[in-house]
Design a protein around this motif. Structure first.
Motif, mmCIF file in Angstrom:
data_model
loop_
_atom_site.group_PDB
_atom_site.id
_atom_site.type_symbol
_atom_site.label_atom_id
_atom_site.label_comp_id
_atom_site.label_asym_id
_atom_site.label_seq_id
_atom_site.Cartn_x
_atom_site.Cartn_y
_atom_site.Cartn_z
ATOM 1 N N PRO A 4 0.822 -1.223 0.000
ATOM 2 C CA PRO A 4 0.000 0.000 0.000
ATOM 3 C C PRO A 4 0.853 1.269 0.000
ATOM 4 O O PRO A 4 1.691 1.480 0.870
ATOM 5 C CB PRO A 4 -0.811 -0.112 1.295
ATOM 6 N N LEU A 5 0.602 2.125 -0.995
ATOM 7 C CA LEU A 5 1.328 3.383 -1.173
ATOM 8 C C LEU A 5 0.318 4.520 -1.251
ATOM 9 O O LEU A 5 -0.551 4.525 -2.129
ATOM 10 C CB LEU A 5 2.156 3.331 -2.460
ATOM 11 N N LEU A 6 0.415 5.471 -0.344
ATOM 12 C CA LEU A 6 -0.455 6.643 -0.346
ATOM 13 C C LEU A 6 0.270 7.790 -1.058
ATOM 14 O O LEU A 6 1.393 8.151 -0.689
ATOM 15 C CB LEU A 6 -0.802 7.061 1.080
ATOM 16 N N ASP A 27 -2.945 4.607 -3.774
ATOM 17 C CA ASP A 27 -4.098 5.378 -3.303
ATOM 18 C C ASP A 27 -3.727 6.844 -3.456
ATOM 19 O O ASP A 27 -2.841 7.344 -2.749
ATOM 20 C CB ASP A 27 -4.386 5.032 -1.837
ATOM 21 N N ARG A 38 -8.342 12.110 4.860
ATOM 22 C CA ARG A 38 -7.853 10.723 4.739
ATOM 23 C C ARG A 38 -6.875 10.404 5.859
ATOM 24 O O ARG A 38 -6.932 9.355 6.484
ATOM 25 C CB ARG A 38 -7.160 10.579 3.383
ATOM 26 N N ALA A 43 -4.815 5.588 8.360
ATOM 27 C CA ALA A 43 -4.669 4.654 7.243
ATOM 28 C C ALA A 43 -3.696 3.555 7.686
ATOM 29 O O ALA A 43 -2.534 3.557 7.310
ATOM 30 C CB ALA A 43 -4.153 5.387 6.013
ATOM 31 N N HIS A 45 -3.155 0.608 6.919
ATOM 32 C CA HIS A 45 -2.539 -0.310 5.954
ATOM 33 C C HIS A 45 -1.397 0.336 5.172
ATOM 34 O O HIS A 45 -0.591 -0.363 4.555
ATOM 35 C CB HIS A 45 -3.607 -0.810 4.980
ATOM 36 N N VAL A 46 -1.311 1.664 5.175
ATOM 37 C CA VAL A 46 -0.321 2.367 4.354
ATOM 38 C C VAL A 46 1.096 2.119 4.879
ATOM 39 O O VAL A 46 1.390 2.331 6.049
ATOM 40 C CB VAL A 46 -0.615 3.883 4.317
ATOM 41 N N ARG A 47 1.976 1.697 3.972
ATOM 42 C CA ARG A 47 3.367 1.432 4.354
ATOM 43 C C ARG A 47 4.354 2.405 3.703
ATOM 44 O O ARG A 47 5.522 2.458 4.099
ATOM 45 C CB ARG A 47 3.735 -0.004 3.986
ATOM 46 N N VAL A 49 4.588 6.476 1.541
ATOM 47 C CA VAL A 49 3.945 7.719 1.104
ATOM 48 C C VAL A 49 4.817 8.369 0.036
ATOM 49 O O VAL A 49 6.041 8.438 0.166
ATOM 50 C CB VAL A 49 3.737 8.699 2.283
ATOM 51 N N LEU A 65 -0.360 7.385 10.438
ATOM 52 C CA LEU A 65 0.012 6.231 9.608
ATOM 53 C C LEU A 65 0.878 5.278 10.432
ATOM 54 O O LEU A 65 2.113 5.294 10.340
ATOM 55 C CB LEU A 65 0.766 6.718 8.362
ATOM 56 N N LEU A 68 3.605 3.117 8.613
ATOM 57 C CA LEU A 68 4.433 3.781 7.610
ATOM 58 C C LEU A 68 5.903 3.425 7.801
ATOM 59 O O LEU A 68 6.432 3.488 8.908
ATOM 60 C CB LEU A 68 4.248 5.302 7.711
#
Length: 313
Positions: A4-6, A27, A38, A43, A45-47, A49, A65, A68
């Motif tokens: 997952p990348l925000l 995302d 957001r 978030a 799940h975000v690993r 950014v 995050l 992260l």
């Protein structure tokens, strides 16, 4: 399984596709308000950014995050990424030095030539039927003294274009003199401005360089001098610049970046001795591909258990 990348900045469709093909679940939240909501919602799940220097990532954003691991700044700048908060969490921060340096240097020279030679005002006059009245005498570029504030990768490329393309003597000011540099080092910004015919701002943004180009520097550059800024808008005191241009204490300016962009002070827009572009110096297809390639390389290195290529110190 995709990682997952925000993405909190504007992202072209082809760039998104490249990230997805590289193994990331993308995302995109480029709208500031939507992105803030957001992050406030959290978030987990975000690993990773993806951001840039102008947008950054605050301590509050980082706190939202919990999983992260890495923040990638697209391009060289990272001034609004809270490095202390990232360091406290052990989060890796990378950036993209040099990936768009040639493009930015090209744009700096284009802005300089446009402002000094009066290209925009002449074009406007001709289109309005003022051919004869627009044929003013304008200064040359060749042989004039080029001052560069910030001799990083971009500043060095600007220096080489000026010296080897236009026969310009070059001087610079940075926090410290560059060992082995071909160019004259001057000990202060005012000394550099007083020496130069043209002053190009190529220094990083952030608190340390805020309003480094102030009224005193503009007065040192003088009524025949021109200012170009392709760095960050915060480096130049906008109110002091407006006053100097209005009062004829500075001949002209060209800005690719402005304090508070994209909101531009109306007083700046009213001036006819300034050229403005919308922060596009680093925007070229070649530069975009190179910049994103480095982001992907850094992400894949990190998640592959290897050291990233371009960490922020």
């Amino acid at each position: 399984m995709p990682i997952p990348l925000l993405v909190v900045i504007e992202l072209a469709a082809d760039a998104r596709l490249r990230l997805e093909e590289a193994g990331f679940e993308v995302d995109v939240e480029p709208d500031a308000e939507a992105g803030a909501r957001r992050l406030q919602q959290g978030a987990p799940h975000v690993r990773a950014v993806l951001t840039n220097g102008s947008t950054g990532l605050s301590a509050e954003d980082i706190a939202a995050l919990p999983n992260l691991e890495i923040i990638c700044a697209l391009g060289a700048g990272y001034e609004r990424v809270d490095l202390a908060a990232a360091r406290e969490r052990g989060i890796v921060v990378t950036h993209g030095p040099g990936t768009n340096a040639a493009c930015v240097a090209d744009h700096a020279m284009a802005l300089l030539m446009t402002a000094v030679r009066g290209v925009v005002s002449a074009d406007t006059a001709v289109r309005r039927g003022g051919w004869a009245g627009s044929r003013q005498l304008r200064p040359m570029i060749s042989g004039k003294k080029l001052g560069i504030l910030g001799l990083g990768t971009i500043g060095e490329q600007i220096a080489r274009r000026g010296a080897h393309g236009f026969g310009m003597p070059v001087a610079y000011h940075s926090r410290r003199a560059r060992e082995g540099s071909d160019w004259l080092y001057l000990p202060s910004v005012r000394d550099l401005a007083a020496w130069a015919d043209f002053l190009v701002v190529a220094t990083p943004g952030g608190a340390a360089t805020r309003h480094l180009v102030d009224e005193g520097v503009l007065d040192a550059l003088g009524p025949d001098g021109f200012l170009v800024n392709i760095a960050r808008g915060s480096v130049v005191d906008t109110h002091a610049l407006i006053a100097a241009l209005r009062q004829g204490r500075l001949a002209g300016a060209a800005l690719d970046v402005v304090e508070g962009e994209p909101d531009i002070p109306p007083e700046l827009l009213e001036l006819d001795n300034i050229v403005l572009t919308p922060h596009i110096a680093g925007r070229a297809p070649e530069a975009a591909r190179a910049t994103l390639s480095l982001v992907i390389d850094n992400l894949q290195a990190h998640f592959g258990g290897r050291a990233v290529l371009t960490p922020v110190a």
